[in-house]
Design an enzyme around this catalytic site. Structure first.
Site, PDB file in Angstrom:
ATOM      1  N   GLU A  23       0.908  -1.230   0.064  1.00 45.38           N
ATOM      2  CA  GLU A  23      -0.017   0.028   0.005  1.00 45.38           C
ATOM      3  C   GLU A  23       0.932   1.127   0.179  1.00 45.38           C
ATOM      4  OE1 GLU A  23      -0.206  -2.775   1.870  1.00 45.38           O
ATOM      5  OE2 GLU A  23      -2.165  -2.929   2.796  1.00 45.38           O
ATOM      6  N   CYS A  63      -2.003  -2.541   7.263  1.00 41.10           N
ATOM      7  CA  CYS A  63      -1.547  -2.368   8.739  1.00 41.10           C
ATOM      8  C   CYS A  63      -1.629  -0.974   9.227  1.00 41.10           C
ATOM      9  CB  CYS A  63      -0.121  -2.738   8.796  1.00 41.10           C
ATOM     10  SG  CYS A  63       1.103  -1.699   8.031  1.00 41.10           S
TER      11      CYS A  63
HETATM   12  N1  THU Z   1       2.163  -6.671   4.122  1.00 43.07           N
HETATM   13  C1  THU Z   1       1.750  -5.746   3.081  1.00 43.07           C
HETATM   14  O1  THU Z   1       2.604  -5.302   2.077  1.00 43.07           O
HETATM   15  N2  THU Z   1       0.349  -5.226   3.343  1.00 43.07           N
HETATM   16  C2  THU Z   1      -0.180  -5.397   4.285  1.00 43.07           C
HETATM   17  O2  THU Z   1      -1.554  -4.869   4.273  1.00 43.07           O
HETATM   18  C3  THU Z   1       0.134  -6.540   5.123  1.00 43.07           C
HETATM   19  C4  THU Z   1       1.536  -7.012   5.182  1.00 43.07           C
HETATM   20  C5  THU Z   1       3.562  -7.296   3.722  1.00 43.07           C
HETATM   21  C6  THU Z   1       4.564  -6.972   4.636  1.00 43.07           C
HETATM   22  C7  THU Z   1       5.487  -7.981   4.684  1.00 43.07           C
HETATM   23  O3  THU Z   1       6.609  -7.927   3.685  1.00 43.07           O
HETATM   24  C8  THU Z   1       4.717  -9.096   4.467  1.00 43.07           C
HETATM   25  O4  THU Z   1       3.376  -8.633   3.815  1.00 43.07           O
HETATM   26  C9  THU Z   1       4.330 -10.072   5.879  1.00 43.07           C
HETATM   27  O5  THU Z   1       3.847  -9.192   6.611  1.00 43.07           O
END
Ligand code: THU
Length: 137
Positions: A57, A89
């Site tokens: 995001e 997150c």
């Molecule tokens: N992650 C995202 O890119 N977006 C989210 O909404 C949740 C988590 C990624 C961060 C990390 O690279 C992986 O997902 C595991 O948490």
């Protein structure tokens, strides 16, 4: 502006295929529907120093800001490796709230092939920071 949610989710799913997630093996893609009809994609970019990882995001938002286009009308998030709903997150919610009005829709994978409909305001209801750009000097 009418948002084609299925198409935006497909863009996010396609973006996720290019995620850089060798550590978590959890690929995430994001797609922003822009006011001019274009779509801006983002991927999660991890690092061997785990704390440096950047979510899909924020990658998408920083990418469109870099291109000089702030006019984000909707956000989609897809996680093909997720077996549960994948809401953004906390850090991403706060960054979204910096650039998007509360009513901006956010669509995220439900973990079962569909999506959940939310909004920036629902995900980040109380703007915890004052708008420092409005400070009287
Ligand atoms: N992650 C995202 O890119 N977006 C989210 O909404 C949740 C988590 C990624 C961060 C990390 O690279 C992986 O997902 C595991 O948490």
């Amino acid at each position: 502006m009418k948002i084609d949610v299925e198409k935006l989710m497909e863009e996010a799913r396609a973006a996720a295929q290019g995620a850089y997630a060798p550590y978590s093996k959890f690929r995430v893609g994001a797609a922003l529907a822009m006011g001019d009809g274009t779509v801006v994609r983002g991927i999660n970019v991890e690092n061997r120093s785990f704390g440096l990882s950047n979510c899909a995001e924020r990658t998408a938002i920083f990418t469109t800001l870099t291109a000089g286009n702030k006019d984000i009308r909707a956000i989609a998030v897809a996680g093909p490796d997720s077996w549960e709903p994948l809401p953004p997150c906390g850090a991403c919610r706060q960054v979204m709230s910096e650039f998007c009005p509360a009513e901006t829709p956010v669509f995220y994978d439900d973990g079962k092939g569909g999506y959940v409909t939310s909004s920036v305001g629902k995900l980040y209801p109380a703007n915890s920071l004052m708008d420092l750009s409005k400070k009287q000097r």
